[in-house]
Enzyme design. Structure first.
Site, PDB file in Angstrom:
ATOM      1  N   SER A  36       0.833  -1.207   0.000  1.00 51.54           N
ATOM      2  CA  SER A  36       0.000   0.000   0.000  1.00 51.54           C
ATOM      3  C   SER A  36       0.862   1.249   0.000  1.00 51.54           C
ATOM      4  O   SER A  36       2.008   1.232   0.436  1.00 51.54           O
ATOM      5  CB  SER A  36      -0.889   0.004   1.239  1.00 51.54           C
ATOM      6  OG  SER A  36      -0.056   0.136   2.387  1.00 51.54           O
ATOM      7  N   LYS A  37       0.246   2.299  -0.485  1.00 58.04           N
ATOM      8  CA  LYS A  37       0.889   3.605  -0.550  1.00 58.04           C
ATOM      9  C   LYS A  37       1.375   4.060   0.810  1.00 58.04           C
ATOM     10  O   LYS A  37       2.373   4.740   0.914  1.00 58.04           O
ATOM     11  CB  LYS A  37      -0.151   4.629  -1.025  1.00 58.04           C
ATOM     12  CG  LYS A  37       0.034   5.081  -2.458  1.00 58.04           C
ATOM     13  CD  LYS A  37      -0.854   6.268  -2.723  1.00 58.04           C
ATOM     14  CE  LYS A  37      -1.745   5.942  -3.898  1.00 58.04           C
ATOM     15  NZ  LYS A  37      -2.596   6.986  -4.366  1.00 58.04           N
ATOM     16  N   ARG A  38       0.607   3.676   1.829  1.00 64.00           N
ATOM     17  CA  ARG A  38       0.921   4.172   3.165  1.00 64.00           C
ATOM     18  C   ARG A  38       2.304   3.738   3.626  1.00 64.00           C
ATOM     19  O   ARG A  38       2.930   4.400   4.425  1.00 64.00           O
ATOM     20  CB  ARG A  38      -0.147   3.728   4.166  1.00 64.00           C
ATOM     21  CG  ARG A  38      -1.004   4.900   4.626  1.00 64.00           C
ATOM     22  CD  ARG A  38      -2.242   4.430   5.344  1.00 64.00           C
ATOM     23  NE  ARG A  38      -3.151   3.753   4.428  1.00 64.00           N
ATOM     24  CZ  ARG A  38      -3.704   2.576   4.663  1.00 64.00           C
ATOM     25  NH1 ARG A  38      -3.425   1.933   5.770  1.00 64.00           N
ATOM     26  NH2 ARG A  38      -4.535   2.047   3.800  1.00 64.00           N
ATOM     27  N   GLN A  39       2.782   2.602   3.102  1.00 60.35           N
ATOM     28  CA  GLN A  39       4.076   2.119   3.586  1.00 60.35           C
ATOM     29  C   GLN A  39       5.221   2.371   2.603  1.00 60.35           C
ATOM     30  O   GLN A  39       6.300   1.842   2.771  1.00 60.35           O
ATOM     31  CB  GLN A  39       3.971   0.625   3.941  1.00 60.35           C
ATOM     32  CG  GLN A  39       3.002   0.410   5.084  1.00 60.35           C
ATOM     33  CD  GLN A  39       3.188  -0.943   5.760  1.00 60.35           C
ATOM     34  OE1 GLN A  39       4.268  -1.502   5.775  1.00 60.35           O
ATOM     35  NE2 GLN A  39       2.116  -1.453   6.322  1.00 60.35           N
ATOM     36  N   GLY A  40       4.984   3.142   1.599  1.00 61.61           N
ATOM     37  CA  GLY A  40       6.075   3.439   0.666  1.00 61.61           C
ATOM     38  C   GLY A  40       5.510   3.779  -0.694  1.00 61.61           C
ATOM     39  O   GLY A  40       4.301   3.802  -0.882  1.00 61.61           O
TER      40      GLY A  40
END
Ligand code: GLU
Length: 480
Positions: A253-257
């Site tokens: 996911s975007k949230r982690q990179g």
């Protein structure tokens, strides 16, 4: 086996996801390995998700990665058009064929009616599914509704009590009970097909032999198989690629990179490095080798070596692969890339020869191309300031005097080389009776403004005498 034809079929949502690049890459490798064709097809039938410029961006990004498609938008081919929104009449015809053959039916339910149906099913703890009330309509009722312009969709008539079996190259045999499959909408009331209808019609008409795509599409595949059967068409071979995961094994996911290929482009990952890294997200050669050019990947790649279990996107691994590629990249190429990046940052671009010097000095130390342009600005322009902590630590009251005395020595040197510089500085430290570090650290601060970077003497040789002397004098003025 007939000639291999595979496709990458993204929806133009604005950027190319790294998972999309992996799908494109595996399709490309498979096509090239078998002397087949790699198609790009744009699946843009969901108008609510339409993003201006997304197709151009996709094509540009694939081009950057070096995944040239043989047929597709802008390239042509005899099975086009390759953009689904340009094929709408085809989908309608095929939907009507299914209705005529009893494999699909019109339904006229409003959104509110469908909502109420779902709510009721949920209340009864049933799997939400279309309850087929439209099948109760008589032919003349259907005719009347159509004639009066009542909005309608076309739904697939999923056969009762059958098991849909998929022989997936990656996942093996996968079975779905038809009772669990909804009567999927094939054609929406706005006349656009859903993904399922358009995807199957196009894969058939475009002669696709192997459908290689992400695992998130596996649950759609039974519907597709039913469609192939309803049309009486041969099935392609299916291969569903494992999910991409964050390091904590949640779905990438975007949230982690970063997940957009464009982010990696911007940061200065080399396309070959990114492809090499991405190739290993689900596939491996079966031995210890890790560095593969695109040609080597073509030679080695097989779907049989694609694993089932989720592949962790480890950005440290990517960094290490990128470092290896930068280290071995030809200097002229790096010079060109870095020159362009400096210009973009408004940093004056030095001569080609000087840039080549920077490349030689730094290529073993940087992780990305962007680091050349932003992390070592001091190699191109005089420092605008001095790292405060380094100054506190290394710039003592006596430092100014020592460096001041060093300036005439630097001026008088015959060759301004790293070796000679080292000798001069060490000798000077010796005669002052202090460790060489007492001169080296402040000297580095004066010349670069920071406490990190390449070897001081190599850097000074690269910058040249005039620049070094100028910078030392500026530092003396600023730091005392
Ligand atoms: N349009 C789908 C996507 O965005 C294609 C899935 C498939 O390859 O069938 O990924």
């Amino acid at each position: 086996m007939s000639t291999v034809r595979v496709r990458f079929a993204p929806s133009p949502t604005g950027y190319l996801h790294v998972g999309g690049l992996r799908t494109a890459l595996y399709n490309y490798l498979f096509a090239k390995k078998h002397g087949g064709a790699f198609l790009l097809r744009i699946e843009d039938t969901d108008r609510t998700r339409y993003v201006e410029g997304a197709v151009e961006n996709l094509i540009r990004t694939l081009g950057w990665a070096g995944l040239q498609f043989d047929e597709g938008p802008g390239v042509g081919g005899d099975r086009g058009p390759y953009v689904q929104s340009e094929r709408l009449s085809l989908y309608r015809e095929y939907a009507e064929q299914l209705i005529r053959d009893g494999h699909a039916y019109y339904a006229f339910d409003t959104a509110e009616e469908l909502e109420a149906m779902k709510a009721e099913q949920e209340r009864q703890k049933l799997t939400p599914k279309y309850d087929r009330r439209a099948l109760m309509l008589t032919p003349s009722e259907i005719e009347a509704k159509r004639a009066s312009g009542t909005p309608s969709v076309v739904r697939l008539l999923v056969p009762d009590a059958t098991t849909v079996v998929i022989e997936d190259v990656v996942r093996g045999r996968v079975e779905f009970e038809s009772a669990m499959i909804d009567d999927q909408v094939l054609l929406k009331s706005d006349g656009y097909p859903t993904y399922h209808l358009a995807n199957v019609v196009d894969d058939h008409l475009m002669g696709i032999t192997h459908v290689i795509r992400g695992e998130e599409w596996l649950s759609s595949t039974p519907k597709h198989v039913l469609l192939y059967r309803a049309f009486g068409w041969d099935l392609p071979v299916f291969a569903h690629l494992p999910l991409l995961l964050n390091p904590d094994r949640s779905k990438l996911s975007k949230r982690q990179g970063d997940v957009a290929v464009e982010d990696y482009m911007r940061k200065g990952y080399l396309p070959e490095a990114l492809l090499n890294f991405i190739a290993f997200l689900g596939w491996n050669p079966g031995d210890e080798r890790e560095i593969f050019s695109l040609e080597e990947l073509v030679r080695e790649f097989t779907l049989e070596r694609v694993g089932k279990s989720g592949a962790v996107f480890n950005s440290e691994k990517l960094d290490s692969v990128n470092r290896q590629y930068i280290k071995t990249a030809p200097t002229p190429r790096l010079v060109e890339e870095i020159g362009a990046r400096l210009t973009a940052h408004g940093v004056p671009v030095p001569s080609e020869q000087q840039l080549a010097g920077v490349v030689a000095l730094m290529k073993e130390r940087v992780t990305t191309l962007e680091e050349f342009a932003t992390g070592c600005v001091y190699l191109f322009t005089d420092p605008a300031g001095y790292d405060e902590e380094a100054a506190r630590k290394n710039w003592k009251p006596e430092t100014g005097g020592w460096l001041k005395d060093l300036v005439p020595l630097l001026r008088g040197m015959e060759g301004f080389t790293a070796t000679a510089l080292e000798a001069v500085v060490k000798e000077r430290a010796g005669s002052l009776g202090v460790g060489a570090g007492k001169l080296i650290h402040p000297l580095r601060l004066a010349v670069s403004g920071t406490s990190k970077g390449p070897g001081l003497f190599e850097m000074m040789e690269l910058l040249g005498r005039d620049v070094c002397v100028r910078r030392i004098e500026r530092a003396l003025a600023a730091l005392g």
